[in-house]
Structures are given as structure tokens and as C-alpha cells.
Design a protein around this motif. Structure first.
Motif, PDB file in Angstrom:
ATOM      1  N   ASP A  90       4.782   1.024  -0.689  1.00  0.00           N
ATOM      2  CA  ASP A  90       4.971  -0.351  -0.676  1.00  0.00           C
ATOM      3  C   ASP A  90       4.726  -1.068   0.829  1.00  0.00           C
ATOM      4  O   ASP A  90       5.672  -1.934   1.294  1.00  0.00           O
ATOM      5  N   LEU A  91       4.012  -0.668   1.698  1.00  0.00           N
ATOM      6  CA  LEU A  91       3.682  -1.270   3.023  1.00  0.00           C
ATOM      7  C   LEU A  91       2.953  -2.273   3.125  1.00  0.00           C
ATOM      8  O   LEU A  91       1.985  -2.564   2.586  1.00  0.00           O
ATOM      9  N   ASN A  92       3.398  -3.179   3.860  1.00  0.00           N
ATOM     10  CA  ASN A  92       2.978  -4.683   3.931  1.00  0.00           C
ATOM     11  C   ASN A  92       2.773  -5.066   5.170  1.00  0.00           C
ATOM     12  O   ASN A  92       4.094  -4.999   5.993  1.00  0.00           O
ATOM     13  N   PHE A  93       1.453  -5.580   5.798  1.00  0.00           N
ATOM     14  CA  PHE A  93       1.777  -6.425   7.142  1.00  0.00           C
ATOM     15  C   PHE A  93       0.362  -6.937   7.210  1.00  0.00           C
ATOM     16  O   PHE A  93      -0.547  -6.804   6.430  1.00  0.00           O
ATOM     17  N   SER A  94       0.292  -7.938   8.078  1.00  0.00           N
ATOM     18  CA  SER A  94      -0.949  -8.623   8.441  1.00  0.00           C
ATOM     19  C   SER A  94      -1.538  -8.678   9.729  1.00  0.00           C
ATOM     20  O   SER A  94      -0.532  -8.358  10.598  1.00  0.00           O
TER      21      SER A  94
ATOM     22  N   ASP B 144      -3.280   4.889  -3.126  1.00  0.00           N
ATOM     23  CA  ASP B 144      -2.780   5.070  -4.671  1.00  0.00           C
ATOM     24  C   ASP B 144      -2.206   4.019  -5.100  1.00  0.00           C
ATOM     25  O   ASP B 144      -2.243   3.984  -6.488  1.00  0.00           O
ATOM     26  N   GLU B 145      -1.575   2.985  -4.514  1.00  0.00           N
ATOM     27  CA  GLU B 145      -1.285   1.948  -4.915  1.00  0.00           C
ATOM     28  C   GLU B 145      -1.526   0.901  -3.997  1.00  0.00           C
ATOM     29  O   GLU B 145      -1.340   1.073  -3.040  1.00  0.00           O
ATOM     30  N   GLY B 146      -1.652  -0.546  -4.426  1.00  0.00           N
ATOM     31  CA  GLY B 146      -1.872  -1.731  -3.336  1.00  0.00           C
ATOM     32  C   GLY B 146      -3.311  -1.914  -3.161  1.00  0.00           C
ATOM     33  O   GLY B 146      -4.214  -1.632  -3.703  1.00  0.00           O
ATOM     34  N   ALA B 147      -3.373  -2.861  -1.894  1.00  0.00           N
ATOM     35  CA  ALA B 147      -4.847  -3.245  -1.930  1.00  0.00           C
ATOM     36  C   ALA B 147      -5.144  -3.486  -0.334  1.00  0.00           C
ATOM     37  O   ALA B 147      -4.036  -3.903   0.302  1.00  0.00           O
TER      38      ALA B 147
ATOM     39  N   VAL C  85       0.956  -1.279  -0.181  1.00  0.00           N
ATOM     40  CA  VAL C  85      -0.230   0.009   0.064  1.00  0.00           C
ATOM     41  C   VAL C  85       0.958   1.288   0.052  1.00  0.00           C
ATOM     42  O   VAL C  85       1.987   1.537   0.655  1.00  0.00           O
ATOM     43  N   THR C  86       0.614   2.170  -0.992  1.00  0.00           N
ATOM     44  CA  THR C  86       1.074   3.600  -0.939  1.00  0.00           C
ATOM     45  C   THR C  86       0.246   4.726  -0.948  1.00  0.00           C
ATOM     46  O   THR C  86      -0.927   4.484  -1.294  1.00  0.00           O
TER      47      THR C  86
END
Ligand code: ATP
Length: 205
Positions: free
Chosen positions: A19-23, A54-57, A7-8
Motif C-alpha cells: 500500500d505504498l503511495n507517493f507522487s 502485485d496490487e496497485g497501479a 502499490v504492493t
């Protein structure tokens, strides 16, 4: 349960995070940390589906919330920094309205209002209550909702020691029943929640 995928977010030509990623899984509590302006509220609003990245999901139970928002909304309880309480109405009117729009029947509110120290104040317009009491009115939802995922922006703001303790106790109950919590706070939660996870957003220029 919840996946933040690449996610951006860009605001006013500034990239808050990229480009953030976590769960986040059932039974887990996660604190979003970072300095003022880093983008914590922006991220919570994206996760709640109020704005698009803006990007990602954002995926909930492996499905993108953008496509399955109705299902997601049933599983989500979001309480923002602005609490969504109508200050012209009383505590009871606010809670009744919230129950109605969420399709819940009205339980006996007295025990919850008593727990939150609002008995005797339930019919007073919320604007006449203190900041901490107004916050307590907003938090009543945490005792009424059956949402699995709680997304909370600064829920401890203005609460006194007993308010903080009640809220922490409620968090524990929610986690034990398989719920998950994502929140921002300046409160140190590590002593109360040994399994606390943290995602820190740096301030990016
Ligand atoms: N709707 C908007 N339009 C333009 N810029 C915005 C908008 N919302 C937030 N911003 C900007 O994005 C940045 C991050 O704001 P955000 O509220 O997400 O930060 P935060 O980490 O929650 O800060 P704080 O700790 O102060 O609450 C700020 O610089 C803010 O000005």
C-alpha cells in the motif's frame, strides 16, 4: 506527473512493501532510501513498467502506465544498476545504437564525451574501461535524452568526485527544465538538492 498508488510487491512470499503511495511532480527529485534487500530496485522496476505490482497501479499524467506504456516509454529514461551497456562495443557504438533505437539523430558526441572524460577512449571496447568509465558511458544518455522522467538505480556507483559533480550538475539542469528524477543512491544529496524528497522502504521480514 507520476503517482504511485497503493502499490504492493511480494517476492518469494515476502512482502517487500504494501500500500505504498507517493507522487513526483515536475522539477522534483526524489531519493528512494532503505537497507539492502528492502525493495528499492524492485520498486524502480515496477515504476519503469518492467514488472507489474502485485496490487496497485503506477499513473503517469493520470493514466495507468500498464495501459499507455508506449506513450509512457517515450517520457521515461531508465538506467538500471546493470547499465544496459554492451561491453563488447565501444562507447561511441553503444551511444549510436541507443540513439538509433530511440529514434534520435546523432548529434556531435564529442562535447559530451569530453565532459565525461571519455575522449581518447571512445573507440575502445567498453569491457576494457574502468568501472567508473563504464558508468560514464551509460550516463551519456542523460545528455542526449529528452525524456521528462528519469528513473535511475544507483547512478553514482563507481564515479569519482568529478563524475559525481557532473552528474549533480546535469540533474540540476534537468530539474530546472521541468524534468523529474527518481533515484536510489547511497550518496548524500541533501547539500546539493535542498528540495530533495525521500521515500524510505523499511526491511520487512
Ligand atoms: N526476480 C526476483 N525473484 C525473486 N526474488 C527477488 C527478485 N528480485 C528481487 N528479489 C528479492 O527481493 C528483495 C528486494 O530486492 P531489491 O533488489 O529490490 O532490493 P534493494 O532495496 O534494491 O537492495 P540493494 O540496496 O541491495 O540494492 C531481495 O530479497 C531479493 O532477493
Amino acid at each position: 506527473m507520476l503517482h504511485i498508488k497503493s502499490v504492493t510487491c511480494i517476492k518469494q512470499d515476502r512482502c517487500l512493501f504494501a500500500d505504498l503511495n507517493f507522487s513526483l511532480n515536475n522539477g522534483q527529485i526524489m531519493q528512494l532510501a532503505g537497507p539492502n534487500g528492502a525493495g528499492k530496485t524492485s520498486l524502480l522496476r515496477i515504476i519503469a513498467g518492467f514488472s507489474a505490482p502485485d496490487e496497485g497501479a503506477i499513473l503517469y499524467q493520470e493514466l495507468p502506465i500498464s495501459k499507455y506504456y508506449e506513450e509512457y516509454a517515450r517520457e521515461l529514461l531508465f538506467i538500471g544498476h546493470k547499465t544496459g551497456v554492451n561491453t563488447q562495443l565501444s562507447a561511441v557504438e553503444n551511444v549510436s545504437h541507443w540513439l538509433q533505437i530511440n529514434g534520435y539523430s546523432e548529434p556531435d558526441l564529442y562535447p559530451i564525451l569530453a565532459k565525461l572524460g571519455l575522449v581518447g577512449l571512445e573507440d575502445v571496447p567498453v569491457r576494457m574501461l574502468s568501472a567508473g568509465q563504464q558508468r560514464r558511458v551509460a550516463l551519456v544518455r542523460l545528455w542526449l535524452s529528452d525524456a521528462k522522467l528519469w528513473v535511475l538505480d544507483e547512478p553514482f556507483t563507481a564515479l569519482d568526485k568529478s563524475g559525481v559533480a557532473f552528474l549533480q550538475q546535469r540533474f540540476t539542469e534537468h530539474l530546472q527544465s521541468g524534468g523529474a528524477i527518481l533515484l536510489t543512491t547511497h550518496q548524500d544529496l541533501t547539500t546539493h538538492f535542498s528540495n530533495l524528497q525521500t521515500v524510505t522502504l523499511e526491511y520487512r521480514h
